[in-house]
Design an enzyme around this catalytic site. Structure first.
Site, PDB file in Angstrom:
ATOM      1  CD  GLU A 140      28.365  37.554  38.809  1.00 38.42           C
ATOM      2  OE1 GLU A 140      29.561  37.468  38.531  1.00 38.42           O
ATOM      3  OE2 GLU A 140      27.535  36.660  38.568  1.00 38.42           O
ATOM      4  N   GLY A 147      38.806  40.112  51.970  1.00 35.60           N
ATOM      5  CA  GLY A 147      40.204  39.713  51.934  1.00 35.60           C
ATOM      6  C   GLY A 147      40.938  40.394  50.803  1.00 35.60           C
ATOM      7  CG  HIS A 158      36.476  37.308  53.943  1.00 31.04           C
ATOM      8  ND1 HIS A 158      37.375  37.439  54.969  1.00 31.04           N
ATOM      9  CD2 HIS A 158      37.201  36.983  52.846  1.00 31.04           C
ATOM     10  CE1 HIS A 158      38.592  37.186  54.521  1.00 31.04           C
ATOM     11  NE2 HIS A 158      38.515  36.903  53.232  1.00 31.04           N
TER      12      HIS A 158
END
Length: 140
Positions: free
Chosen positions: A63, A109, A107
């Site tokens: 993370e 976005g 991805h």
């Protein structure tokens, strides 16, 4: 990347001061157009009771590198980055040495980002596979 590799790694080092990343000795060591790499020593400090690397420490490493990658590859001046979902599959244990986390974007976005993070040992053996979803929240 609008900053040099050295500037990016220096910024990553700065944001780690007085955080869990510093506690776990996580160090950002490489950056490219689509990857950020961090390493963490495997010592008793990150072991579970039977002497192998704790899965939670691997998730913290993943993370940390994925969220930092979101900050680098988005405009951190305009957004707060938060992890909203994480899943990990630990495939091999390790008792000592170092592990390396490689975060690559799946991805990117405007609002959510999906990261693939591979954690490997010094011999390039796969230790864990992590999927992290981050969200970019506008700073107002």
């Amino acid at each position: 990347m609008k900053y040099s590799k050295e500037e990016v790694l220096s910024r990553c080092k700065e944001i780690c001061k007085n955080t869990m990343m510093e506690t776990l000795d996580i160090e950002f060591i490489d950056v490219g157009d689509d990857v950020l790499v961090a390493k963490m020593p495997v010592t008793p400090k990150v072991h579970q009771p039977d002497g192998v690397l704790h899965g939670g420490a691997m998730v913290a490493l993943a993370e940390s590198v994925g969220s930092a990658a979101s900050m680098l590859f988005l405009d951190a001046e305009k957004y707060y980055i938060r992890g909203i979902e994480i899943s990990a599959n630990h495939v091999k244990s390790i008792r000592e040495g170092e592990v390396f986390a490689y975060a690559t974007v799946v991805h990117k976005g405007r609002t959510t980002q999906l990261w693939d993070i591979k954690i490997k040992d010094v011999e390039d053996n796969l230790i864990s596979v992590v999927k992290l979803t981050t969200i970019a929240l506008p700073k107002n």
